[in-house]
Design a protein around this motif. Structure first.
Motif, short mmCIF file in Angstrom:
data_model
loop_
_atom_site.label_atom_id
_atom_site.label_comp_id
_atom_site.label_asym_id
_atom_site.label_seq_id
_atom_site.Cartn_x
_atom_site.Cartn_y
_atom_site.Cartn_z
N PHE A 130 69.77 -2.83 87.16
CA PHE A 130 70.44 -4.07 86.78
C PHE A 130 71.80 -3.81 86.13
O PHE A 130 72.75 -4.57 86.33
CB PHE A 130 69.56 -4.88 85.83
N GLY A 131 71.89 -2.75 85.34
CA GLY A 131 73.15 -2.46 84.66
C GLY A 131 74.29 -2.17 85.62
O GLY A 131 75.42 -2.60 85.41
N GLY A 132 74.00 -1.44 86.68
CA GLY A 132 75.03 -1.14 87.68
C GLY A 132 75.49 -2.39 88.41
O GLY A 132 76.69 -2.58 88.64
N LEU A 133 74.54 -3.27 88.77
CA LEU A 133 74.90 -4.51 89.45
C LEU A 133 75.74 -5.40 88.54
O LEU A 133 76.74 -5.99 88.97
CB LEU A 133 73.63 -5.26 89.89
N ALA A 134 75.34 -5.51 87.27
CA ALA A 134 76.07 -6.35 86.33
C ALA A 134 77.48 -5.81 86.10
O ALA A 134 78.45 -6.57 86.04
CB ALA A 134 75.31 -6.42 85.00
N SER A 135 77.62 -4.48 85.98
CA SER A 135 78.92 -3.87 85.76
C SER A 135 79.84 -4.05 86.96
O SER A 135 81.05 -4.30 86.81
CB SER A 135 78.76 -2.38 85.45
N ALA A 136 79.29 -3.92 88.16
CA ALA A 136 80.09 -4.12 89.38
C ALA A 136 80.56 -5.56 89.47
O ALA A 136 81.71 -5.84 89.86
CB ALA A 136 79.27 -3.74 90.61
N THR A 154 87.66 -8.19 86.18
CA THR A 154 88.52 -7.51 85.20
C THR A 154 89.37 -6.40 85.80
O THR A 154 90.13 -5.75 85.06
CB THR A 154 87.65 -6.90 84.07
N HIS A 155 89.29 -6.17 87.09
CA HIS A 155 90.02 -5.04 87.70
C HIS A 155 91.53 -5.08 87.45
O HIS A 155 92.12 -4.03 87.15
CB HIS A 155 89.74 -4.98 89.20
N PRO A 156 92.21 -6.24 87.55
CA PRO A 156 93.65 -6.24 87.27
C PRO A 156 93.99 -5.73 85.87
O PRO A 156 95.00 -5.06 85.67
CB PRO A 156 94.03 -7.71 87.44
N SER A 201 87.92 -0.99 95.51
CA SER A 201 86.76 -0.33 96.12
C SER A 201 86.32 0.87 95.29
O SER A 201 85.13 1.12 95.12
CB SER A 201 87.09 0.11 97.56
N ALA A 202 87.31 1.62 94.74
CA ALA A 202 86.97 2.76 93.89
C ALA A 202 86.37 2.30 92.57
O ALA A 202 85.47 2.95 92.03
CB ALA A 202 88.22 3.62 93.64
N SER A 203 86.87 1.18 92.06
CA SER A 203 86.32 0.65 90.82
C SER A 203 84.86 0.25 91.00
O SER A 203 84.02 0.53 90.14
CB SER A 203 87.14 -0.56 90.36
N LEU A 204 84.55 -0.39 92.12
CA LEU A 204 83.16 -0.78 92.39
C LEU A 204 82.28 0.45 92.59
O LEU A 204 81.14 0.50 92.10
CB LEU A 204 83.11 -1.69 93.63
N LEU A 236 88.38 -4.42 78.35
CA LEU A 236 87.01 -4.02 78.02
C LEU A 236 86.23 -5.14 77.35
O LEU A 236 85.02 -5.22 77.52
CB LEU A 236 87.04 -2.78 77.12
N GLY A 237 86.92 -6.00 76.59
CA GLY A 237 86.23 -7.13 75.99
C GLY A 237 85.57 -8.01 77.04
O GLY A 237 84.34 -8.18 77.03
N PRO A 238 86.36 -8.58 77.98
CA PRO A 238 85.74 -9.38 79.05
C PRO A 238 84.78 -8.57 79.91
O PRO A 238 83.75 -9.09 80.34
CB PRO A 238 86.95 -9.83 79.88
#
Length: 288
Positions: free
Chosen positions: A12-18, A24-26, A65-68, A263-265
């Motif tokens: 679940f943590g990986g899915l939530a982070s992705a 937040t990527h920008p 794509s690299a961020s995900l 990092l906050g959002p």
């Protein structure tokens, strides 16, 4: 309520982070740009204007794509280690002591930081590509292409360039986010004024995000510069540290504002998504 007693599944943590990274990527891209500046003093606003004017709005999502891929490797690992270990060591109704949460989070962060280093390096390079001269860009098509080209052109050892700083940063990040989130949430629920709802999740994650940003920023700057460096540019970790130190103590906190704004959002969305996954799709604990 039954949903409050549910526990998260390991992934679940990986899915939530992705999911959070998509929003937040920008901000992460702007953080990388500021951290790799040595002499420039462009503000966040000027950076945004330059990127949009020269590359278009979609350039703010360069390297998504690299961020995900990074979140699905790095965050899945650290959350999985933390959740599984916490569930194995805790007794239902009796939360773990804070020091054990810290130790488990540090272990999970170390594993996640090392495993996620290749995707993290490609992520940094793809984000930084748009601010350098066209003839010097790496022009990775996507994350997998970046991993393949680094492996082919620079060797397997280069995939783990910056692994030491990334691992230390991930340990600090995971302690700041996961263990402090759990502790703050536990404290708030213990007051009797909070319930296991979005308000509590938001408050706990906001505080965890502030703590994590402060703890990790110096290592984040070093990690970013290590991963973005050209072969032979620095002789080692100490060279990067002394090079950054030329900017003064605040050089190790370059990009702090966008780092916190990102990092906050990121932390808030991750834990809000994680809690929704837990409450709606989690499993009830099995009696030991």
């Amino acid at each position: 309520m039954a949903n409050e007693a549910r526990i998260s599944k390991w992934y679940f943590g990986g899915l939530a982070s992705a999911g959070a990274a998509c929003f937040t990527h920008p901000l992460d891209l702007l953080k990388v740009h500021l951290q790799t500046q040595q002499e420039g003093k462009l503000s966040i606003g000027r950076n945004v204007m330059n990127i949009v004017r020269n590359q278009g709005v979609l350039a703010l999502y360069n390297g998504l794509s690299a961020s995900l891929l990074r979140q699905l490797s790095y965050s899945t690992t650290r959350f999985a280690v933390y959740e599984v270990a916490k569930q194995q060591l805790s007794t239902p109704g009796q939360p773990l002591p804070f020091y054990m949460k810290v130790l488990i989070a540090a272990s999970g962060g170390a594993c996640g930081g090392f495993i996620g280093t290749p995707a993290d390096m490609v992520n940094v390079r793809m984000q930084n590509d748009i601010k350098i001269a066209p003839e010097k860009r790496r022009n990775y098509k996507h994350a997998v292409d970046g991993l393949y080209r680094v492996l082919r052109e620079e060797g397997v050892h280069r995939l783990f360039s910056g692994a030491s700083s990334a691992t230390v940063r991930a340990m600090l990040m995971t302690v700041g986010q996961l263990s402090f989130y759990d502790q703050v949430k536990q404290t708030l629920l213990g007051t009797g004024y909070f319930e296991d709802n979005v308000t509590t999740h938001f408050t706990s994650s906001l505080m965890a995000g502030a703590i994590a940003t402060t703890m990790t920023q110096p290592m984040d700057v070093i990690k970013t510069r290590t991963m973005n460096a050209k072969p032979g540019e620095f002789s080692g970790m100490w060279h990067i540290i002394t090079h950054t130190a030329k900017l003064g103590p605040l050089g190790f906190f370059k990009g702090y504002v966008p780092a916190f704004v990102r990092l906050g959002p990121q932390t808030i969305l991750t834990f809000v998504f994680l809690e929704q996954l837990r409450q709606n799709f989690g499993v009830l604990p099995v009696a030991k």
